[in-house]
Enzyme design. Structure first.
Site, PDB file in Angstrom:
ATOM      1  CG  HIS A 394     -48.259 -10.811 -18.239  1.00  0.00           C
ATOM      2  ND1 HIS A 394     -49.097 -10.179 -17.355  1.00  0.00           N
ATOM      3  CD2 HIS A 394     -48.665 -12.108 -18.270  1.00  0.00           C
ATOM      4  CE1 HIS A 394     -49.969 -11.041 -16.874  1.00  0.00           C
ATOM      5  NE2 HIS A 394     -49.740 -12.228 -17.410  1.00  0.00           N
ATOM      6  CG  ASP A 398     -52.094  -7.363 -13.574  1.00  0.00           C
ATOM      7  OD1 ASP A 398     -50.888  -7.680 -13.695  1.00  0.00           O
ATOM      8  OD2 ASP A 398     -52.543  -6.696 -12.633  1.00  0.00           O
TER       9      ASP A 398
END
Length: 423
Positions: A394, A398
């Protein structure tokens, strides 16, 4: 003349290995290029061949020892010197035998017995290749009781499989009496334990998986895919495909091609973090997780975006075969940009795969189940469905990009025509 056998160069950044097994014992004859030892590196088991024919020297290291690249493992005494040495050692024994013949010499000729080596007693070390050792362990066999038909009497996979079939057909032997030294007690029955040293490969797998969890901000997103179109395409073309290309048409070819398209649309999934920079790749080197005797390995399909379905399927089949035989090369498992792991072949319904650093994402495939699905016209039908899982870093990817990537995979699998027209 003695020739030194050294630890070979094992690959870029690999400086040491662990001796997994000695395949030849001191004093045994060896042929040129015959494997004499098995080394375990961080990724694969590598066999060390004899540089020339001769007689095996003493083991400088024991099984389980860590050795550096370039270290001397043993020596090979060339055949000429070995023959001269053996002749010198045997001459006194021969002279003594001629001077004082045994009383039974007139009844039996000792020459044939001397020319045939006696079978190895139980417990004596037996030279086994990694593939043969795996089969022996799987079937619970004693390798010293199996007659080898390979070179120099070595066991082959066919020997082990034949022995396993014979063992299944044979009646169960009578239970042997318990050892007198330490009789079993009721408190110990059924609670035996065994302590086995972790292989170097398993240690590396454990370390790298933990590093991935400690370093990456890992998250997993899921989707499901209707496999009807792919199943129908395979059923329609599998015979023609195999006849033309000599390989079966599998599911991994479809998913690898779909991943290449999705990686183009969402390039961050194919990127990686190096320091404070992001490295993007304009090619898709797809790592494919395959099972090997010592654990999971991930060889890389180079430039998968340029390969045909047949090229991808042939590469995967070759990786699978050589992973089982322990013959994958180190450089074949380095440099991937994205990984596909198919847990469905083992029956997995759903999982959260772990990233293979420095990659930033891994696609997990799972088993196909018939499940009720609401169709566009509102009707309900049983469809062959598969859960997809994308684990990603992450820090770089995204949530929107991860979901978009999985949607692209879903669209390509549910409508394989997209793979042909690059949509």
């Amino acid at each position: 003349m003695s020739i030194e056998v050294k630890v070979p160069v094992l690959g870029e950044s690999i400086s040491e290995a662990t001796i997994g097994e000695w395949l030849k014992q001191p004093g045994e004859a060896v042929a040129a290029d015959e494997p004499i030892a098995s080394l375990e590196t961080d990724k694969v088991a590598v066999e060390v061949p004899a540089p020339s024919a001769g007689v095996m020297g003493q083991h400088i290291f024991s099984a389980g020892d860590t050795v550096q690249v370039g270290s001397i493992l043993t020596t090979i005494e060339e055949s000429g010197a070995a023959v001269a040495r053996d002749a010198g050692e045997q001459q006194p024994a021969i002279a003594k035998s001629e001077a004082a013949p045994a009383p039974s010499a007139a009844k039996a000729d000792p020459a044939p017995a001397a020319s045939s080596p006696a079978p190895a007693p139980s417990g004596e070390p037996v030279s086994l290749s990694p593939a043969v050792r795996r089969l022996v362990l799987e079937h619970g066999l004693d390798p010293t009781g199996i007659k080898g038909t390979g070179k120099d009497g070595r066991l082959t996979k066919e020997d082990v499989l034949a022995a396993a079939e014979t063992a299944k057909a044979a009646p169960a032997p009578a239970a042997a009496p318990a050892p007198a030294a330490k009789p079993a007690t009721s408190s110990e029955a059924g609670r035996e334990t065994e302590r086995v040293r972790m292989t170097r490969i398993r240690q590396t797998i454990a370390r790298r998986l933990k590093e991935a969890q400690d370093t990456a901000a890992m998250l997993t997103t899921f989707n499901d895919v209707d496999m009807t179109a792919v199943i129908e395409a395979r059923a329609k073309y599998k015979d023609l495909f195999e006849k033309k290309h000599g390989i079966r048409l599998g599911f991994m070819g479809f998913f690898a091609k779909a991943a290449c398209l999705a990686l183009k649309d969402v390039p961050s999934v194919n990127a990686q973090i190096e320091g404070d920079e992001i490295v993007y790749h304009n090619y898709a080197d797809i790592s494919v997780a395959v099972s090997a005797p010592n654990g999971l390995v991930v060889p890389v399909i180079r430039n998968a975006e340029t390969l045909s379905f047949a090229g991808i399927e042939k590469t995967i089949a070759d990786f699978g075969k050589r992973a089982k035989d322990g013959t994958l090369k180190m450089d074949e498992m380095m440099g991937g940009t994205f990984t596909i792991s198919n847990g469905g072949v083992f029956g997995s319904l759903m999982s959260t795969p772990i990233i293979n650093p420095p990659q930033s994402a891994v696609l997990g495939l799972h088993r196909i189940d018939q499940r009720p699905v609401v169709m566009p016209d509102g009707s309900i039908a049983a469809r062959p469905m598969m859960y997809l899982a994308l684990s990603y870093d992450h820090r770089l990817i995204d949530g929107r990009e991860a979901v978009t990537f999985l949607v692209r995979i879903k669209e390509a699998i549910e409508d394989p025509t997209r793979l042909l027209i690059d949509l």
